[in-house]
Scaffold this motif. Sequence first.
Motif, PDB file in Angstrom:
ATOM      1  N   LEU A  27       1.255  -1.003  -0.245  1.00  0.00           N
ATOM      2  CA  LEU A  27       0.067  -0.219  -0.288  1.00  0.00           C
ATOM      3  C   LEU A  27       1.086   1.205  -0.349  1.00  0.00           C
ATOM      4  N   PRO A  28       1.655   1.215   1.206  1.00  0.00           N
ATOM      5  CA  PRO A  28       2.743   3.053   1.055  1.00  0.00           C
ATOM      6  C   PRO A  28       3.598   2.924  -0.613  1.00  0.00           C
ATOM      7  N   ALA A  29       3.836   1.785  -0.750  1.00  0.00           N
ATOM      8  CA  ALA A  29       4.840   1.672  -2.279  1.00  0.00           C
ATOM      9  C   ALA A  29       3.874   2.216  -3.214  1.00  0.00           C
ATOM     10  N   ALA A  30       2.463   1.634  -3.349  1.00  0.00           N
ATOM     11  CA  ALA A  30       1.921   2.229  -3.992  1.00  0.00           C
ATOM     12  C   ALA A  30       1.325   3.039  -4.803  1.00  0.00           C
ATOM     13  N   GLN A  31       1.261   4.497  -2.672  1.00  0.00           N
ATOM     14  CA  GLN A  31       0.973   5.663  -2.712  1.00  0.00           C
ATOM     15  C   GLN A  31       1.658   6.718  -3.156  1.00  0.00           C
ATOM     16  N   ALA A  32       3.006   6.071  -2.866  1.00  0.00           N
ATOM     17  CA  ALA A  32       4.215   6.738  -2.748  1.00  0.00           C
ATOM     18  C   ALA A  32       3.344   6.824  -4.760  1.00  0.00           C
ATOM     19  N   GLN A  33       3.377   6.994  -5.599  1.00  0.00           N
ATOM     20  CA  GLN A  33       2.772   7.119  -6.959  1.00  0.00           C
ATOM     21  C   GLN A  33       2.696   7.371  -7.557  1.00  0.00           C
ATOM     22  N   VAL A  34       1.692   8.393  -6.257  1.00  0.00           N
ATOM     23  CA  VAL A  34       0.655   8.961  -6.754  1.00  0.00           C
ATOM     24  C   VAL A  34       0.388  10.298  -6.003  1.00  0.00           C
ATOM     25  N   PRO A  35      -0.179  11.802  -5.861  1.00  0.00           N
ATOM     26  CA  PRO A  35      -0.428  12.528  -5.303  1.00  0.00           C
ATOM     27  C   PRO A  35      -1.259  11.812  -4.198  1.00  0.00           C
TER      28      PRO A  35
END
Length: 315
Positions: A145-153
């Motif tokens: 989850l945090p790895a994916a969230q780091a890809q978006v605003p």
Amino acid sequence: MNVVNYRSFADDWERRATIRTRPRRLLEDDNKLIFPLCRQPLVLSATFLEQCPQWRDFVLVQSFYKFINDVVIFETEIVDKTARNIAKNRFSPPFPLACRYDAMTVVVDEDYHALVALDFLQQAVEMTGIQPLDLPGQIELSRALPAAQAQVPAHLHDAVELIGVAIAENTVTHDVAAFSKDDSVKSSIRGLMADHLFDEGRHAQFWTQLVRLYWQSANPHERDSIAQALPVFLEHYLTNDLQKDFDLHLIEHLEISADTRLALRHEVSALDFPITHQHPLIGNIMSLLRHSGVLQTPSVARALSSYLPAAGRSA
């Protein structure tokens, strides 16, 4: 947000939720397994079968403890958090009241699943006399989850969390279903899994509906941004690195020769499951994304093209 097609499961929950309908299950002291052999390749490896089969039950009990620990982390630290935020209107975008009510039933269910899991952990310790080793503090979803969230605003973090949890809830349903049907496992544990599955099937539909509602309201730029985060999520979610780490940790606690320990380490380290369209959970995940309307977005189909069978790559 248009909720014309949203189907609440509030009445179904009142009638059928396991917290309302199931008695406490007690672990049997019989000859059945506490954990399926097929879910722990270590005990099926050539070296293990030849050199230390007497450690099978110890490994299976510890694997059961890890499974319980993973359930508790998944239910209480991740799904509970997301569902509770939706229920309390702390999610962006906000969902209508019917969705928020259903989200609170998910909170109740998941916390109950964690309670039942801890009950089984306690029963297993008492029955076997085997204390749990140090158990992981994270599961794959904790990292994905945090790895994916780091890809978006930042304003899309909740949306990525929603989709990630929906993926996890749909794949855990598949996982639990396989566990509940294994006749080699103790009846009470299969019953535990069947109870869990009974609730998770409802949850999987709930999360799918919420993703569909969100995706319908998202603008093209938001959809394209999230599309780029999805492969990153899958890369971290479908890895078996944490399981390898646990198995290597487990090997260190077996009373075996140095040569046998080294051979077991090599066999565990060699286990790998490439994250392609042939991965056993990918079909499940793509089905969720298709039913929620996400996969029909061209940028999503392009971002996930390597996970789709050749026939579906033009979707």
